[in-house]
Every structure is written in structure tokens, then in C-alpha cells.
Design a protein around this motif. Structure first.
Motif: not given
Length: 331
Positions: A163-186
Motif C-alpha cells: 500500500a505504501r509502495a503505490i502511494g496509499a496511507e496505512v493505519i493498522t491494528t496490533c495487539g501490543s504497543d511493541e507491535k504498534c511501534r514495529a508496524s509504524a516503522q514498516l
């Protein structure tokens, strides 16, 4: 005929149900190739099969595994694109958790220079699924926002990267703050910890009240009504699994009032011609995003084939970010 080390689950159960055994692999038939497996991606459907909840389609191998990378050993009648020694990655209906596998040539892709065989092992099932559902069926476009549930799963990471590669924005849900940080880094613009935050309220706020144009969901059950309530007008919801059940008491009013599109699909049992067409589209449109736009597979961990139980235990614990890959002795 040759015997190869393979992984099966003769009695349904947890990771401990996975068994190594020697299987006889036939010579490739028309349109098929025998491939020496380098790596095999580990996916949720594999765990479901192990539990007895996702049997292989008629005619498919009961050896686990839906995607692989490897080297062509032998080609059957009618195979002209590939030859022994070629590096390929392929979608299979079963059989990837093995030292060798039979592959339909039409659903194989060449492994391009610059892509490792371990990375290639994590592409077919996940990238085919995401491209088919998020981009073809749900029609995500540049500038739109996608909500991706399970942001650090193999599917979630792949969806974020593409999604980021084609120029879309992404919001995700995750099960921990650590995973949320990892998702943001990606690449996720924001990630919501669903265990302590109402993701509907949080995502609505993040999108200025309108909701995301597209939602990719593999949870089902209690998420289905919340997705309907949250998605934007003229929005699209792509359902690719039901980890928390396929039944829910739904108010379908939003489908009419917001002019929504609901779609879903599975990949494993689809006709070969459909999967071959998808393979060609992935080769033409997705490989360039992988090689040139930062959408390479994220490999969480690798395990030797004889440690398949440990690989499934990591999958079951949801401790991973990205893909778990089994490596054979040929790797």
C-alpha cells in the motif's frame, strides 16, 4: 519416483502434531516441475490444516505448505519457460514443507536477481493474497487510506508495504504497543493497540471522521459490524479469513446508506487458470514494487525443516513481525 523428507499432520492437533516422514514424489506430469525446495513460508492456513480445520482440496498433497522457493530439477511435458537449474518461487495447493515438491509451472515466478531465496519463499501466498484482495478486488488507490487488521502478521506487513509502495496511507491494528511501534516503522501512518483502545473511535479520529476507504480484515466475528460502521462512504471491505468466526448478528444498514462493497476470497482452491493469471499480474506489477519501491518481504525468523514444530509455535504465539520461513538442507 524418489523419497523426500516431508511434513504432515496425520493426527490433528497443536504444533506437536507435525511429523517428519519420507514421502514418494512422482515424476512431474504435463505442465509440472519437480523443484528442490530452498524455503517454505509458514502461514495461518498451515496451522488451520494442522488442526484439522482446513483440509487440502481434492487431488492436492496432504504435505503442509502453500508457498516455496527452490531450484528446478526436472520439467514435465509442455513446460517451456523453465529448465533445470532455474530459480523459482511458486504457489502450491500443498507440499511446500518438503525437500522437494511438484509445482505447476503456470503459477511459478522466476526469482529475480537481487532477491534472496529466503525472501522469495515468503512471497507467493502472501503477496498473491494481498494483491488479489486489497488491490484487485477492493481497488485500493494512491491517496486513499487502508485500515489493515493484524499489522505485524505476514499478511499485515505485506499489505502495509505494498500500500505504501503505490502511494496509499496505512493505519493498522496490533495487539501490543511493541507491535504498534514495529508496524509504524514498516510504514503505517498510525497503529492502534486494539487491546486497550477502541479502534473504531481511534481510526475515525485519525481520518478526520470519515473512516478509511478500504479495510482488510482476517478477524471476522466481532470485527464485522465494527468494520461496517467505520469504513468511509463508498468504501470497500475485503474479508480474507475468519480467525474469530464467520458468524455475527449484523446491522447491514451501512451497506446501503454508505454504498459499501463487501468482498472476500480464498486462494488455495481456486482454479489453476485463475491462479496463473494472478501470477502473471504479480510478476508484472508486484515484483517491481518489491525490487524498486521498498516492498521486499520482511523475514521475521527462519527454522530448519526439522524444527517445524518450533516455527508453528512462534506463529501460534503471534510473536512474529513478517514472515516465518522453513529452510531445507538444500538452503
Amino acid at each position: 519416483m524418489t523419497g523426500v523428507l516431508s511434513v504432515t499432520a496425520p493426527v490433528p492437533g497443536g504444533p506437536e502434531a507435525l511429523t517428519l516422514e519420507t514421502r514418494t514424489l512422482p515424476a512431474p506430469g504435463p505442465g509440472e516441475m519437480r523443484v528442490r525446495v530452498h524455503g517454505a513460508g509458514v502461514n495461518r492456513p498451515d496451522a488451520m490444516q494442522r488442526e484439522g480445520n482446513y483440509p487440502p482440496p481434492p487431488g492436492a498433497s496432504d504435505v503442509l505448505g502453500l508457498e516455496l522457493s527452490g531450484e528446478v530439477i526436472e520439467t514435465g511435458p509442455g513446460v517451456t519457460r523453465y529448465a533445470p537449474g532455474d530459480r523459482v518461487m511458486a504457489l502450491v495447493a500443498g507440499g511446500a514443507y518438503a525437500e522437494e515438491a511438484i509445482v505447476q509451472a503456470d503459477v511459478a515466478l522466476p526469482v529475480p536477481e537481487g532477491l534472496s531465496m529466503t525472501e522469495a519463499a515468503g512471497i507467493p501466498e502472501t503477496y498473491f493474497t494481498v494483491w488479489s484482495n486489497l488491490f484487485i478486488r477492493a481497488g485500493l488507490r494512491p491517496g486513499e487510506t487502508a485500515l489493515i487488521h493484524g499489522g505485524t502478521s505476514g499478511i499485515g506487513v505485506t499489505a502495509t508495504l505494498l500500500a505504501r509502495a503505490i502511494g496509499a496511507e496505512v493505519i493498522t491494528t496490533c495487539g501490543s504497543d511493541e507491535k504498534c511501534r514495529a508496524s509504524a516503522q514498516l510504514g503505517a501512518r498510525a497503529s492502534v493497540n486494539y487491546r486497550d483502545t477502541d479502534f473504531v473511535a481511534a481510526v475515525r479520529d485519525l481520518t478526520g471522521g470519515k473512516g478509511p476507504e478500504v479495510i482488510l480484515d482476517m478477524v471476522g466475528g466481532p470485527y464485522m459490524q465494527r468494520n461496517l460502521d467505520l469504513v468511509a462512504e463508498d468504501g470497500r471491505i475485503a474479508q480474507i479469513a475468519f480467525q474469530q468466526g464467520s458468524r455475527a448478528d449484523l446491522d447491514m444498514g451501512p451497506v446501503l446508506f454508505k454504498r459499501l462493497t463487501l468482498c472476500g476470497s480464498t486462494l488455495r482452491a481456486r482454479p489453476l487458470a485463475m491462479k496463473a493469471e494472478l501470477a502473471r499480474e504479480v510478476e508484472a506489477k508486484v515484483l517491481p514494487l518489491i525490487l524498486e519501491q521498498g516492498a521486499r518481504p520482511v523475514i521475521d525468523s527462519t527454522f530448519a525443516l526439522d524444527r517445524v514444530q518450533d516455527a508453528h509455535a512462534r506463529l501460534e504465539a503471534s510473536a512474529h513481525t513478517g514472515k516465518i520461513v522453513l529452510l531445507t538442507p538444500a538452503a
